[in-house]
Design an enzyme around this catalytic site. Structure first.
Site, PDB file in Angstrom:
ATOM      1  N   HIS A 115      -5.235 -18.674  -7.737  1.00  0.00           N
ATOM      2  CA  HIS A 115      -5.670 -18.246  -6.417  1.00  0.00           C
ATOM      3  C   HIS A 115      -6.946 -19.008  -6.097  1.00  0.00           C
ATOM      4  O   HIS A 115      -7.924 -18.923  -6.860  1.00  0.00           O
ATOM      5  CB  HIS A 115      -5.926 -16.741  -6.391  1.00  0.00           C
ATOM      6  CG  HIS A 115      -4.687 -15.915  -6.454  1.00  0.00           C
ATOM      7  ND1 HIS A 115      -4.683 -14.578  -6.790  1.00  0.00           N
ATOM      8  CD2 HIS A 115      -3.387 -16.237  -6.210  1.00  0.00           C
ATOM      9  CE1 HIS A 115      -3.454 -14.109  -6.758  1.00  0.00           C
ATOM     10  NE2 HIS A 115      -2.649 -15.104  -6.407  1.00  0.00           N
ATOM     11  N   GLU A 147      -3.331 -11.713 -13.544  1.00  0.00           N
ATOM     12  CA  GLU A 147      -4.416 -12.334 -12.785  1.00  0.00           C
ATOM     13  C   GLU A 147      -5.777 -12.027 -13.398  1.00  0.00           C
ATOM     14  O   GLU A 147      -6.046 -10.881 -13.773  1.00  0.00           O
ATOM     15  CB  GLU A 147      -4.372 -11.840 -11.343  1.00  0.00           C
ATOM     16  CG  GLU A 147      -5.420 -12.464 -10.444  1.00  0.00           C
ATOM     17  CD  GLU A 147      -5.306 -11.998  -9.010  1.00  0.00           C
ATOM     18  OE1 GLU A 147      -6.313 -12.088  -8.278  1.00  0.00           O
ATOM     19  OE2 GLU A 147      -4.210 -11.545  -8.608  1.00  0.00           O
ATOM     20  N   HIS A 185       3.108 -11.277  -5.281  1.00  0.00           N
ATOM     21  CA  HIS A 185       2.038 -10.383  -5.742  1.00  0.00           C
ATOM     22  C   HIS A 185       2.539  -8.945  -5.687  1.00  0.00           C
ATOM     23  O   HIS A 185       3.169  -8.534  -4.721  1.00  0.00           O
ATOM     24  CB  HIS A 185       0.809 -10.534  -4.852  1.00  0.00           C
ATOM     25  CG  HIS A 185      -0.474 -10.064  -5.492  1.00  0.00           C
ATOM     26  ND1 HIS A 185      -0.645  -8.771  -5.955  1.00  0.00           N
ATOM     27  CD2 HIS A 185      -1.640 -10.705  -5.723  1.00  0.00           C
ATOM     28  CE1 HIS A 185      -1.866  -8.646  -6.461  1.00  0.00           C
ATOM     29  NE2 HIS A 185      -2.481  -9.809  -6.344  1.00  0.00           N
ATOM     30  N   ASP A 243     -15.511  -8.451  -6.134  1.00  0.00           N
ATOM     31  CA  ASP A 243     -14.250  -9.054  -5.705  1.00  0.00           C
ATOM     32  C   ASP A 243     -14.310  -9.220  -4.189  1.00  0.00           C
ATOM     33  O   ASP A 243     -13.779  -8.403  -3.437  1.00  0.00           O
ATOM     34  CB  ASP A 243     -13.086  -8.161  -6.115  1.00  0.00           C
ATOM     35  CG  ASP A 243     -11.729  -8.765  -5.781  1.00  0.00           C
ATOM     36  OD1 ASP A 243     -11.696  -9.839  -5.159  1.00  0.00           O
ATOM     37  OD2 ASP A 243     -10.705  -8.148  -6.127  1.00  0.00           O
ATOM     38  N   ASP A 289      -7.929 -16.754 -10.737  1.00  0.00           N
ATOM     39  CA  ASP A 289      -8.510 -16.624  -9.399  1.00  0.00           C
ATOM     40  C   ASP A 289      -9.933 -17.172  -9.455  1.00  0.00           C
ATOM     41  O   ASP A 289     -10.760 -16.670 -10.223  1.00  0.00           O
ATOM     42  CB  ASP A 289      -8.511 -15.156  -8.962  1.00  0.00           C
ATOM     43  CG  ASP A 289      -8.981 -14.966  -7.531  1.00  0.00           C
ATOM     44  OD1 ASP A 289     -10.122 -15.374  -7.231  1.00  0.00           O
ATOM     45  OD2 ASP A 289      -8.232 -14.391  -6.723  1.00  0.00           O
ATOM     46  N   TYR A 310      -0.938  -3.181  -4.700  1.00  0.00           N
ATOM     47  CA  TYR A 310      -2.300  -2.858  -5.120  1.00  0.00           C
ATOM     48  C   TYR A 310      -2.377  -1.481  -5.799  1.00  0.00           C
ATOM     49  O   TYR A 310      -3.370  -1.165  -6.455  1.00  0.00           O
ATOM     50  CB  TYR A 310      -3.234  -2.857  -3.911  1.00  0.00           C
ATOM     51  CG  TYR A 310      -3.458  -4.209  -3.294  1.00  0.00           C
ATOM     52  CD1 TYR A 310      -3.672  -5.343  -4.078  1.00  0.00           C
ATOM     53  CD2 TYR A 310      -3.457  -4.374  -1.908  1.00  0.00           C
ATOM     54  CE1 TYR A 310      -3.887  -6.588  -3.515  1.00  0.00           C
ATOM     55  CE2 TYR A 310      -3.669  -5.617  -1.331  1.00  0.00           C
ATOM     56  CZ  TYR A 310      -3.886  -6.713  -2.136  1.00  0.00           C
ATOM     57  OH  TYR A 310      -4.101  -7.938  -1.572  1.00  0.00           O
ATOM     58  N   ARG A 324       0.812  -1.217   0.000  1.00  0.00           N
ATOM     59  CA  ARG A 324       0.000   0.000   0.000  1.00  0.00           C
ATOM     60  C   ARG A 324       0.849   1.271   0.000  1.00  0.00           C
ATOM     61  O   ARG A 324       0.376   2.352   0.308  1.00  0.00           O
ATOM     62  CB  ARG A 324      -0.959  -0.005   1.192  1.00  0.00           C
ATOM     63  CG  ARG A 324      -1.901  -1.209   1.162  1.00  0.00           C
ATOM     64  CD  ARG A 324      -3.019  -1.111   2.172  1.00  0.00           C
ATOM     65  NE  ARG A 324      -3.826  -2.333   2.201  1.00  0.00           N
ATOM     66  CZ  ARG A 324      -4.787  -2.631   1.346  1.00  0.00           C
ATOM     67  NH1 ARG A 324      -5.068  -1.785   0.369  1.00  0.00           N
ATOM     68  NH2 ARG A 324      -5.469  -3.766   1.434  1.00  0.00           N
ATOM     69  N   GLU A 352      -6.131 -17.230  -0.795  1.00  0.00           N
ATOM     70  CA  GLU A 352      -6.295 -15.851  -0.340  1.00  0.00           C
ATOM     71  C   GLU A 352      -7.617 -15.732   0.424  1.00  0.00           C
ATOM     72  O   GLU A 352      -8.271 -14.700   0.407  1.00  0.00           O
ATOM     73  CB  GLU A 352      -6.287 -14.884  -1.519  1.00  0.00           C
ATOM     74  CG  GLU A 352      -4.985 -14.817  -2.269  1.00  0.00           C
ATOM     75  CD  GLU A 352      -5.052 -13.849  -3.437  1.00  0.00           C
ATOM     76  OE1 GLU A 352      -4.051 -13.192  -3.695  1.00  0.00           O
ATOM     77  OE2 GLU A 352      -6.117 -13.749  -4.087  1.00  0.00           O
ATOM     78  N   HIS A 384     -13.687 -12.236  -1.455  1.00  0.00           N
ATOM     79  CA  HIS A 384     -13.245 -13.598  -1.176  1.00  0.00           C
ATOM     80  C   HIS A 384     -13.962 -14.166   0.042  1.00  0.00           C
ATOM     81  O   HIS A 384     -14.401 -13.434   0.922  1.00  0.00           O
ATOM     82  CB  HIS A 384     -11.739 -13.632  -0.921  1.00  0.00           C
ATOM     83  CG  HIS A 384     -10.917 -13.220  -2.093  1.00  0.00           C
ATOM     84  ND1 HIS A 384      -9.538 -13.304  -2.105  1.00  0.00           N
ATOM     85  CD2 HIS A 384     -11.253 -12.721  -3.306  1.00  0.00           C
ATOM     86  CE1 HIS A 384      -9.068 -12.870  -3.264  1.00  0.00           C
ATOM     87  NE2 HIS A 384     -10.102 -12.507  -4.007  1.00  0.00           N
ATOM     88  N   HIS A 437      -2.555  -7.619 -11.123  1.00  0.00           N
ATOM     89  CA  HIS A 437      -3.822  -7.318 -11.761  1.00  0.00           C
ATOM     90  C   HIS A 437      -3.505  -6.507 -13.013  1.00  0.00           C
ATOM     91  O   HIS A 437      -2.673  -5.593 -12.959  1.00  0.00           O
ATOM     92  CB  HIS A 437      -4.721  -6.516 -10.834  1.00  0.00           C
ATOM     93  CG  HIS A 437      -5.104  -7.259  -9.590  1.00  0.00           C
ATOM     94  ND1 HIS A 437      -5.812  -6.672  -8.571  1.00  0.00           N
ATOM     95  CD2 HIS A 437      -4.877  -8.529  -9.192  1.00  0.00           C
ATOM     96  CE1 HIS A 437      -6.021  -7.548  -7.606  1.00  0.00           C
ATOM     97  NE2 HIS A 437      -5.450  -8.694  -7.963  1.00  0.00           N
ATOM     98  N   HIS A 483     -12.669 -14.635  -8.677  1.00  0.00           N
ATOM     99  CA  HIS A 483     -12.773 -13.603  -9.706  1.00  0.00           C
ATOM    100  C   HIS A 483     -13.468 -14.112 -10.966  1.00  0.00           C
ATOM    101  O   HIS A 483     -14.337 -13.428 -11.513  1.00  0.00           O
ATOM    102  CB  HIS A 483     -11.383 -13.066 -10.063  1.00  0.00           C
ATOM    103  CG  HIS A 483     -10.715 -12.344  -8.944  1.00  0.00           C
ATOM    104  ND1 HIS A 483      -9.422 -11.882  -9.030  1.00  0.00           N
ATOM    105  CD2 HIS A 483     -11.150 -11.999  -7.713  1.00  0.00           C
ATOM    106  CE1 HIS A 483      -9.086 -11.293  -7.890  1.00  0.00           C
ATOM    107  NE2 HIS A 483     -10.119 -11.356  -7.078  1.00  0.00           N
TER     108      HIS A 483
END
Length: 280
Positions: free
Chosen positions: A216, A145, A69, A229, A179, A72, A37, A261, A231, A109, A182
């Site tokens: 994922h 992804e 990964h 999105d 994923d 974000y 982040r 995840e 999970h 992504h 997703h």
């Protein structure tokens, strides 16, 4: 053999990731190479790199068991040139970090058009920036992804990812991560044995299993086609357990990292055992 594990914490240092994974009985794991982040993070020092490699080796993980990964914040499809360049620079930094650690893949992504350009223009920008990033780095593959299509995100159809891959110069350094949450939220129904095989056959036809470098494994809070999105723990969402039973018995998925995840880390060890119990 199926390689399974969660996306583990790197709190205290990236070198703790292999130890955290091993403690859960994982045979693979995901992680962030830096604070996900923040744009800027201190470069690795040699002691961090050496300790990560030592812990990885001591825990008997090969680099191919790790699916890193990216941040974000990165959006290499951003139509704004300044913001796009910032994301590209961050992507190059993350590829270099993976290479320093001796790892081989960086999951990302694809990006978002932010409703400022059409999807095709965004996909073309993503491909262009991946080519630039790969040319500036070595050894590490970009793994795109699948997304749920939430907001203005692209990558919610297999055709989107095929469009990008077609335009990548070095095909050996690009791949895909499916994923399960997703793709279900994006409209691919894998809840039954028949549905699972239809979707995977479509993936093979549109993209090709040679590009599948990871998955994922997540249940979904959102309904089929919801584009949410969100999970959920395995078997506690809209997907149920059948897709994961199919995954565990699909030989095409042997040898690639299958990363949890799911939302409750306190049951990750149990989820790993559950998945292995599905093997016939």
């Amino acid at each position: 053999m199926k390689l399974i594990g969660p996306h583990v914490s790197t709190t205290g240092g990236v070198f703790n990731a292999p130890l955290n994974a091993k403690a859960l009985g994982a045979t693979a794991f995901g992680m962030f190479s830096k604070n996900q982040r923040r744009w800027e993070s201190p470069p690795y020092d040699q002691s961090t790199i050496s300790l990560f490699k030592k812990n990885l080796n001591d825990a008997a993980y090969s680099p191919s068991c790790v699916l890193t990964h990216d941040s974000y914040l990165i959006n290499i499809g951003n139509p704004d040139p300044v913001a796009q360049k910032k994301s590209l620079d961050a992507c190059i930094d993350e590829l270099n970090r993976c290479d320093q650690l001796g790892l081989t893949t960086l999951n990302m992504h694809p990006g978002s058009h932010l409703k400022l350009v059409d999807e095709t223009e965004c996909l073309d920008s993503i491909a262009k920036n991946i080519n630039t990033a790969l040319a500036a780095t070595s050894n590490v593959a970009v793994v795109l992804e699948t997304t749920s299509g939430q907001g203005s995100n692209v990558g919610y159809s297999f055709e989107h990812l095929a469009h990008i891959i077609k335009r990548i110069d070095d095909k050996k350094r690009v791949g895909v991560c499916i994923d399960t949450c997703h793709i279900f939220a994006a409209g691919y129904d894998i809840r039954t044995e028949k549905g699972y095989h239809q979707v995977m056959d479509e993936f093979d036809k549109v993209i090709g299993f040679r590009y599948l470098m990871g998955m994922h494994l997540n249940d979904s809070k959102g309904k089929h086609g919801s584009h949410l999105d969100r999970h959920q723990s395995l078997g506690q969402g809209e997907l149920g357990l059948e897709p994961f039973r199919q995954i565990m018995n699909d030989s095409r998925l042997d040898g690639i990292p299958l990363i949890l995840e799911t939302i409750d880390e306190s049951i990750w060890a149990e989820e790993i055992k559950l998945l292995y119990s599905f093997v016939k």
